[in-house]
Design a protein around this motif. Structure first.
Motif, short mmCIF file in Angstrom:
data_model
loop_
_atom_site.label_atom_id
_atom_site.label_comp_id
_atom_site.label_asym_id
_atom_site.label_seq_id
_atom_site.Cartn_x
_atom_site.Cartn_y
_atom_site.Cartn_z
N ASP A 278 80.93 81.06 13.57
CA ASP A 278 81.25 79.95 12.69
C ASP A 278 81.33 80.54 11.29
O ASP A 278 81.32 81.76 11.12
CB ASP A 278 80.25 78.80 12.81
CG ASP A 278 78.81 79.22 12.51
OD1 ASP A 278 78.61 80.25 11.82
OD2 ASP A 278 77.88 78.52 12.96
N ILE A 279 81.41 79.69 10.28
CA ILE A 279 81.57 80.22 8.92
C ILE A 279 80.29 80.88 8.43
O ILE A 279 80.34 81.80 7.61
CB ILE A 279 82.06 79.10 7.96
CG1 ILE A 279 83.50 78.72 8.32
CG2 ILE A 279 81.99 79.55 6.51
CD1 ILE A 279 84.10 77.61 7.49
N LYS A 280 79.15 80.50 8.99
CA LYS A 280 77.87 81.06 8.52
C LYS A 280 77.56 82.42 9.14
O LYS A 280 77.05 83.31 8.48
CB LYS A 280 76.73 80.09 8.84
CG LYS A 280 76.82 78.75 8.14
CD LYS A 280 75.63 77.88 8.54
CE LYS A 280 75.75 76.49 7.92
NZ LYS A 280 74.61 75.62 8.30
N LYS A 281 77.83 82.57 10.43
CA LYS A 281 77.35 83.77 11.14
C LYS A 281 78.29 84.11 12.29
O LYS A 281 79.18 83.33 12.64
CB LYS A 281 75.94 83.53 11.68
CG LYS A 281 75.84 82.40 12.68
CD LYS A 281 74.41 82.09 13.06
CE LYS A 281 74.32 81.01 14.14
NZ LYS A 281 74.96 79.75 13.75
N PHE A 282 78.07 85.30 12.89
CA PHE A 282 78.86 85.69 14.05
C PHE A 282 78.00 86.48 15.02
O PHE A 282 76.99 87.08 14.63
CB PHE A 282 80.09 86.51 13.63
CG PHE A 282 79.77 87.93 13.23
CD1 PHE A 282 79.95 88.98 14.13
CD2 PHE A 282 79.28 88.23 11.96
CE1 PHE A 282 79.67 90.30 13.77
CE2 PHE A 282 79.00 89.54 11.59
CZ PHE A 282 79.19 90.57 12.50
N ASP A 283 78.40 86.46 16.28
CA ASP A 283 77.74 87.23 17.32
C ASP A 283 78.81 88.04 18.04
O ASP A 283 79.66 87.48 18.73
CB ASP A 283 77.03 86.27 18.29
CG ASP A 283 76.19 87.00 19.33
OD1 ASP A 283 76.00 88.23 19.18
OD2 ASP A 283 75.73 86.35 20.28
N ARG A 284 78.80 89.34 17.83
CA ARG A 284 79.80 90.22 18.45
C ARG A 284 79.52 90.30 19.96
O ARG A 284 78.46 90.77 20.37
CB ARG A 284 79.71 91.61 17.81
CG ARG A 284 80.80 92.60 18.20
CD ARG A 284 80.42 93.97 17.69
NE ARG A 284 81.51 94.93 17.70
CZ ARG A 284 81.33 96.24 17.75
NH1 ARG A 284 80.10 96.74 17.80
NH2 ARG A 284 82.36 97.06 17.75
N LEU A 285 80.49 89.86 20.77
CA LEU A 285 80.27 89.76 22.21
C LEU A 285 81.12 90.72 23.03
O LEU A 285 80.84 90.95 24.21
CB LEU A 285 80.52 88.32 22.68
CG LEU A 285 79.57 87.26 22.10
CD1 LEU A 285 79.96 85.88 22.58
CD2 LEU A 285 78.12 87.57 22.46
N ALA A 286 82.17 91.27 22.43
CA ALA A 286 83.02 92.24 23.14
C ALA A 286 83.78 93.08 22.12
O ALA A 286 84.04 92.62 21.00
CB ALA A 286 83.99 91.54 24.09
N HIS A 287 84.13 94.28 22.52
CA HIS A 287 84.95 95.14 21.65
C HIS A 287 85.58 96.25 22.47
O HIS A 287 85.12 96.57 23.58
CB HIS A 287 84.12 95.72 20.50
CG HIS A 287 83.00 96.63 20.92
ND1 HIS A 287 83.18 97.97 21.20
CD2 HIS A 287 81.67 96.39 21.11
CE1 HIS A 287 82.02 98.52 21.53
NE2 HIS A 287 81.08 97.58 21.49
#
Length: 509
Positions: A278-287
């Motif tokens: 979201d605009i506040k935070k992120f969770d990297r789940l794949a790359h």
């Protein structure tokens, strides 16, 4: 870009649909990239190897006079040396450009601010920016929240900055690549101008996490001097927040952020990123899996080095019949092998942009570039030659805790098999584009199954690839995803500053 006298003349050179016609004739008068007709008499040397031509119509009273005198389309380019700001004053133009310009047309009307021409495309019926400047900046982007007064300092390449107040974000014109003192001076002066123009005194400054970017150093110096709160923002989260902000979304999304380079929270070079954000935070789940850039920045300028480094790291044999070997001598190959084996000047990257580069090099389409993203553009242009190709290449996933790593060994092996079978370059390029689209879809489906998110935001410079965009949007929509793309700011780093201010507004502490 090429300036022509009127719409009728533009039609002689390009295929123009209703949306492109409307954009060409609009008050903003941008350069519009349109499909180049094969019977156009404008030389291919204007845009070598490209299937799109940038066309613009006259937008000052002087332009029709010039066009009438010559009776020809005019190739127009900015009055500056490469990577320097546009010359603003007559004396400055004579001093800086006398070595490249044969004649100067002077004017007694001073230029108040430097603005490049805006560059746009129409894709999926929607006008989209490649470069946002004259005719559009600083028209504000309306935010889906009331903002503090914030300065977002932008990225190193294709820099813009952004200032906010209330519900409005004022994204600057394209500043350019922040690589020299002249551009930094232009950047600082333009920030001061915007602050006065919109009566904004920033209480927060946001910047990219990369410690060596000039805008980062400027942000830190200004924050220290003015005693202002400083907020570092991860590059790819800023891309997704930018897309969310301009689309008025505050609910979480699956963010797909694909580009060439961005500083990651683990110190590696990111660029093939999938996140719940979201605009506040992120969770990297794949790359994309991390692979070495043999020679660092040199590998970006010479994609064959990227390709060789990738194959070595993946344990794939270097078949000397591969077309990329035409680009290098044996001593260089031994140096690259040593670099990769010993980890010397081989930063790890998960970049989708570098994956495009490596495939372009392996098939022999482009081994050395003259401008940014040239290899990826060549690959896109090749793929248009095989429009009916539906095949794709294999790839796999490897789970590490909550992270899905996209493994590329099988993809490269399959491409090499195609090359050695004499499969046409265009077919390989088309299959690769289909593969990237499948990769995006399947990764979004994996993330959705874990998070129940069904909104997808697409951002990053890779989505300037028109073919990829027109494949992936309907593919995601047919899988019941809501898809959000950029319309008001570029998907490339020109939109980063908007994402920075959005994230900084909700930063705690």
């Amino acid at each position: 870009a090429v300036m022509v006298a009127d719409l009728e003349e533009a039609r002689r050179h390009c295929q123009i649909d209703k949306a492109e016609e409307k954009l060409l004739m609009s008050p903003g008068s941008p350069i519009v990239l349109m499909k180049w007709k094969s019977d156009s008499n404008i030389t291919q040397a204007v845009a070598p190897g490209l299937k799109y031509l940038g066309i613009m119509l006259p937008y000052t009273p002087l332009h029709p006079l010039l066009l009438k005198e010559t009776g020809l389309p005019l190739v127009m380019t900015s009055g500056n040396l490469s990577e320097e700001p546009i010359a603003k004053d007559n004396d400055e133009a004579l001093r800086r450009l006398s070595s490249i310009a044969d004649y100067f047309l002077m004017h007694n009307r001073d230029i108040y601010a430097r603005y490049d021409d805006s560059v746009m495309i129409v894709e999926k019926g929607i006008p989209r920016f490649t470069r946002r400047a004259r005719g559009y900046a600083p028209y504000p982007v309306r935010l889906p929240f009331k903002s503090k007064q914030i300065l977002g300092c932008g990225a190193e390449e294709k820099n813009t900055f952004c200032l906010t107040r209330d519900n409005y974000a004022f994204v600057s014109q394209h500043i350019g690549n922040m690589e020299n003192l002249e551009t930094l001076e232009h950047y600082v002066n333009t920030i001061d101008l915007y602050k006065k123009l919109f009566r904004i005194e920033p209480e927060v400054i946001a910047h990219d996490m990369h410690p060596e970017y000039l805008p980062t150093k400027y942000a830190k110096e200004l924050a220290d001097k003015e005693k202002i709160k400083l907020v570092p923002v991860q590059h790819h989260h800023a891309h997704i927040a930018s897309c969310m902000a301009e689309n008025g979304i505050r609910e979480p999304v699956i963010g797909v952020s694909l580009d060439g380079t961005g500083y990651g929270t683990d110190g590696h070079i990111w660029g093939g990123e999938f996140m719940a954000a979201d605009i506040k935070k992120f969770d990297r789940l794949a790359h994309l899996e991390y692979l070495p850039l043999a020679g660092g920045a040199q590998a970006i300028r010479k994609p064959y080095r990227t390709a060789i480094g990738y194959l070595l790291a993946l344990g794939i044999g270097l078949d000397k019949n591969l077309p990329m070997f035409k680009y290098l001598e044996k001593p260089e190959l031994e140096i690259i092998k040593e670099q990769v084996a010993r980890g010397i000047n081989t930063p790890l990257t998960s970049s989708m942009g570098r994956l495009f580069d490596s495939v372009a090099a392996i098939i022999g389409a482009r081994g050395i570039i003259q401008y940014e993203a040239q290899a990826a553009i060549d690959l896109e242009m090749l793929a248009y030659i095989a429009p009916d190709e539906t095949g794709s290449y294999p790839f796999s996933y490897e789970a590490h805790g909550g992270m899905n790593v996209i493994k590329l060994h099988d993809l490269f092996v399959a491409i090499i098999v195609d090359i050695l079978k004499k499969t046409p370059e265009a077919v390989i390029a088309a299959r690769f584009h289909n593969t990237v689209a499948r990769m995006i879809l399947e990764t979004c489906q994996i993330i959705s199954s874990k998070t129940s998110l069904n909104r997808v935001a697409l951002s990053g410079g890779v989505f300037q690839n028109r073919l990829l965009l027109r494949i992936i949007v309907p593919l995601l929509e047919s899988a019941d995803f809501e898809v959000y793309t950029h319309r008001q700011v570029p998907c490339n780093d020109g939109g980063i500053s908007l994402g920075q201010v959005a994230i900084a507004n909700f930063s705690e502490g």
